[in-house]
Design a protein around this motif. Structure first.
Motif, PDB file in Angstrom:
ATOM      1  N   SER A 179      40.739  30.541  45.320  1.00 16.99           N
ATOM      2  CA  SER A 179      41.711  30.173  43.768  1.00 16.99           C
ATOM      3  C   SER A 179      42.735  30.874  43.772  1.00 16.99           C
ATOM      4  O   SER A 179      43.703  30.185  43.106  1.00 16.99           O
ATOM      5  CB  SER A 179      40.456  31.255  42.769  1.00 16.99           C
ATOM      6  OG  SER A 179      39.049  30.407  42.762  1.00 16.99           O
TER       7      SER A 179
ATOM      8  N   GLU B 142      46.045  28.628  42.337  1.00 13.19           N
ATOM      9  CA  GLU B 142      46.919  29.260  41.217  1.00 13.19           C
ATOM     10  C   GLU B 142      48.357  29.587  42.124  1.00 13.19           C
ATOM     11  O   GLU B 142      49.455  28.950  41.243  1.00 13.19           O
ATOM     12  CB  GLU B 142      46.345  30.699  41.055  1.00 13.19           C
ATOM     13  CG  GLU B 142      46.850  31.199  39.598  1.00 13.19           C
ATOM     14  CD  GLU B 142      45.887  30.510  38.615  1.00 13.19           C
ATOM     15  OE1 GLU B 142      46.290  30.517  37.257  1.00 13.19           O
ATOM     16  OE2 GLU B 142      44.737  29.896  38.797  1.00 13.19           O
TER      17      GLU B 142
ATOM     18  N   GLY C 214      38.736  25.915  42.161  1.00  9.87           N
ATOM     19  CA  GLY C 214      38.548  27.317  41.953  1.00  9.87           C
ATOM     20  C   GLY C 214      38.374  27.659  40.484  1.00  9.87           C
ATOM     21  O   GLY C 214      37.963  26.855  39.519  1.00  9.87           O
ATOM     22  N   THR C 215      38.163  28.911  40.271  1.00  8.93           N
ATOM     23  CA  THR C 215      37.649  29.297  39.081  1.00  8.93           C
ATOM     24  C   THR C 215      38.721  30.230  38.312  1.00  8.93           C
ATOM     25  O   THR C 215      38.270  30.652  36.966  1.00  8.93           O
ATOM     26  CB  THR C 215      36.451  30.333  39.335  1.00  8.93           C
ATOM     27  OG1 THR C 215      36.592  31.320  40.140  1.00  8.93           O
ATOM     28  CG2 THR C 215      35.257  29.416  39.912  1.00  8.93           C
ATOM     29  N   SER C 216      39.827  30.706  38.680  1.00 12.94           N
ATOM     30  CA  SER C 216      40.950  31.354  37.790  1.00 12.94           C
ATOM     31  C   SER C 216      41.476  30.391  37.022  1.00 12.94           C
ATOM     32  O   SER C 216      41.277  29.031  36.950  1.00 12.94           O
ATOM     33  CB  SER C 216      41.832  31.829  38.499  1.00 12.94           C
ATOM     34  OG  SER C 216      42.486  31.023  39.447  1.00 12.94           O
TER      35      SER C 216
ATOM     36  N   ALA D 268      43.295  27.409  38.368  1.00 14.30           N
ATOM     37  CA  ALA D 268      42.651  27.001  39.293  1.00 14.30           C
ATOM     38  C   ALA D 268      41.678  25.855  38.643  1.00 14.30           C
ATOM     39  O   ALA D 268      41.296  24.648  39.069  1.00 14.30           O
ATOM     40  CB  ALA D 268      42.112  27.589  40.518  1.00 14.30           C
TER      41      ALA D 268
ATOM     42  N   THR E  23      40.546  22.218  38.197  1.00  9.01           N
ATOM     43  CA  THR E  23      39.031  21.572  38.638  1.00  9.01           C
ATOM     44  C   THR E  23      38.737  20.673  37.657  1.00  9.01           C
ATOM     45  O   THR E  23      38.934  20.616  36.511  1.00  9.01           O
ATOM     46  CB  THR E  23      38.226  23.031  38.554  1.00  9.01           C
ATOM     47  OG1 THR E  23      38.597  23.682  39.733  1.00  9.01           O
ATOM     48  CG2 THR E  23      36.836  22.448  38.761  1.00  9.01           C
TER      49      THR E  23
END
Length: 460
Positions: A121, A125, A155-157, A160, A164
Motif C-alpha cells: 500500500s 501511495e 491497497g488500503t491507505s 491506494a 483500488t
C-alpha cells in the motif's frame, strides 16, 4: 488501560485462541476468534492443534521461496548484529544500497532508482505522490488524476484505496482522494465478446484512452495496472493489451505504473510482470515476494526520466516512511533474491505452470466450476454458486458460499482464497514457487471434495 485479566499460562497466554478472541483484531475481520498458525516448513503449515495445512496461497501471495528458510533468518541476524536500524531519510546503508543496485539490474529498461517502503500500500501511495510531484516539477501541475481498473485491489491507505476499484472496501471510508478514475478490467470470460469483436479484443485498453480524453490529458498523471489483476480472480490481459496501453500513455504524456506487488519475483515465471507480457513501465511497485514475507519491505522502481528533474534540479521528494528500506529487511531481500536466482524459481514456475493448470483444469468437469484463468503460479477458478439474481442478494449469497468453502478447505488441510469481490465466488491458488506435482495433486483433491460438498450444501 484494559481492565481484563491476563489469560493463565506461559507468558500470561495459555489458550491462544481465547487470547486472540479477546485481544487480537485480525485484518479484514471483525474482532473474533481466528485459527492460530503456529509453525511452517516448505509448502506446509501447522496450526496450534497440530493440523497440517498446505499453503495454497503462499501466505498472501508472498512466500515465494517457501517457509523455514534458515538462510533468511541468518541474514536477518547478521544484519541486526551490524546495524539493526537506521532511517533512509537523507542516509543510506550497505544493505539498502546493494539491494537498490541489485533490483536495478533485474528490472526492465531504465528503472534504475528505488524508493523503499514498508509494504505494498505504501508503494502505491508513493508512486502516486511521486507522479504528482514529478509533473509539478516539469511544469505540469494540473496532472494529478490516476486511472485504474474496476475491481482491482491496490491497497488500503487512503490514496491506494482511492486507486483500488472495490466498492465493498471503499464505501466505509468515502469521501476518498479525488481524481481516481476507473475503467474496465480484462474479464474475457464474463464480458469478452460483448463488444462484437473476436479474438484478443483491446477494447479495455482503448477505454483507458477514452478516460484520458474525457478527463483531459493535461489532468491525468498515471495509469496503475497489475500485470495479472488479482481481485475478481486472476484476470489475464489479452495479447497486445499492454502494448496498446503503452502507446496511449506515450501519446498523452501519462505515466504507466505496473503494480507488481503480487505478480513480481517469480509468481508469473519472471522477476517482474512486465517481462512476462513484454511492456516497459515508468514505475514498478513491489512488496510481498521481495522478501518472501520474512521481513516487511516494499518499494517503487523508478525510471531515469522520472528521477531526472529531482536529481538535476536538486528537488526533494517530500515523502518518506520510518521503516522504508529497513536494513534488516533489505538484507533479507538480498538473501531471498539469491535463492530465487540460485534455484531458478522463476524457471521452475515456467516448467511446472502447465501441470498446475492441468490439475485445476480437471475440476472443470464439475457443474459448479465455470472458468479457469490466470498465469504461472497465480490461478483462479470462477464458480457458479446459484442464489438470487438481484445484485445485492447475489453478493451476500456469494460471500456465504466463500465462507463455507474456506472452512471446508481448512478442514481438508488447504489454505487458499475463496472470495467474492464481484458477485460470484472465486477460488484463487498461489502456492510457494517451490511447489510441484505432489502439491498440485493435493490441491486438486481437496478442491474436488470441497466443491462437491458445496454443490450438495447449496443444492447446485
Amino acid at each position: 488501560m484494559s481492565t481484563s485479566q491476563p489469560v493463565d499460562g506461559a507468558d500470561h497466554v495459555g489458550d491462544l485462541s481465547q487470547a486472540a478472541a479477546r485481544h487480537l483484531w485480525s485484518h479484514f475481520s471483525s474482532p473474533t476468534a481466528v485459527p492460530i498458525i503456529e509453525s511452517a516448513d516448505g509448502c506446509y503449515m501447522w496450526d496450534d492443534a497440530g493440523h497440517r495445512l498446505l499453503d495454497g496461497l503462499a501466505g498472501l501471495f508472498v512466500t515465494q521461496v517457501g517457509h523455514g528458510r534458515t538462510e533468511l533468518a541468518e541474514a536477518a541476524r547478521d544484519q541486526m548484529s551490524r546495524l539493526a536500524y537506521f532511517p533512509m531519510w537523507g542516509y543510506g546503508h550497505p544493505a539498502g544500497v546493494k539491494l537498490a543496485a541489485r533490483l536495478a539490474d533485474l528490472a526492465p529498461g531504465d528503472l534504475n532508482r528505488v524508493f523503499f517502503t514498508s509494504g505494498g500500500s505504501e508503494a502505491i501511495e508513493s508512486a502516486w505522490k511521486l507522479a504528482r510531484q514529478y509533473f509539478a516539477a516539469i511544469g505540469q501541475p494540473t496532472r494529478y488524476k490516476v486511472i485504474s481498473r474496476n475491481l482491482a485491489y491496490h491497497g488500503t491507505s487512503l490514496g491506494a484505496l482511492s486507486i483500488t476499484g472495490l466498492a465493498s472496501i471503499r464505501t466505509a471510508f468515502e469521501p476518498l482522494v479525488p481524481g481516481a478514475i476507473k475503467v474496465a478490467h480484462t474479464d474475457e470470460y464474463r464480458v469478452g465478446g460483448s463488444c462484437g469483436h473476436e479474438g484478443d479484443c483491446l477494447c479495455a485498453a482503448d477505454e483507458i484512452e477514452q478516460a484520458v480524453l474525457r478527463e483531459g490529458p493535461d489532468t491525468v498523471a498515471a495509469v496503475f495496472l497489475e500485470p495479472v489483476q488479482n481481485s475478481g480472480g486472476c484476470y489475464v490481459p489479452p495479447d497486445g493489451y499492454f502494448q496498446r496501453v503503452r502507446e496511449i500513455c506515450d501519446e498523452h504524456g501519462v505515466l504507466l505504473v505496473s503494480d507488481d506487488v503480487i505478480c513480481g519475483f517469480g509468481r508469473l515465471g519472471h522477476m517482474f510482470g512486465a517481462q512476462r507480457f513484454g511492456y516497459q513501465p515508468d514505475m514498478i511497485t513491489m512488496a510481498k515476494g521481495l522478501t518472501s514475507g520474512y521481513a516487511p519491505l516494499g518499494g517503487v522502481m523508478i525510471s531515469d526520466r522520472i528521477a531526472e528533474p529531482f536529481s538535476s534540479g536538486g528537488k526533494d521528494f517530500t515523502h518518506g516512511f520510518t521503516f522504508g528500506g529497513h536494513p534488516v529487511a533489505a538484507a533479507v531481500a538480498l538473501a531471498n533474491i539469491d535463492i530465487l536466482e540460485r534455484e531458478d524459481l522463476p524457471g521452475r514456475v515456467r516448467m511446472h505452470a502447465d501441470a498446475f493448470r492441468a490439475g485445476l483444469g480437471e475440476l472443470c468437469d464439475m457443474p459448479i466450476v465455470t472458468d479457469l484463468r490466470g498465469d504461472g503460479y497465480f490461478l483462479a477458478l470462477e464458480l457458479d454458486a446459484g442464489g438470487p439474481s438481484e445484485s445485492s442478494k447475489a453478493q451476500a449469497h456469494a460471500v456465504t458460499v466463500c465462507k463455507y468453502l474456506t472452512k471446508r478447505l481448512y478442514e481438508l488441510g488447504l489454505t487458499c482464497r475463496a472470495a467474492a469481490r464481484g458477485e460470484v465466488p472465486v477460488i484463487q491458488l498461489s502456492p510457494p514457487l517451490i511447489a510441484g506435482p505432489e502439491q498440485f495433486s493435493e490441491i486438486t483433491s481437496a478442491l474436488r471434495i470441497t466443491l462437491g460438498d458445496a454443490m450438495a450444501e447449496f443444492d447446485l
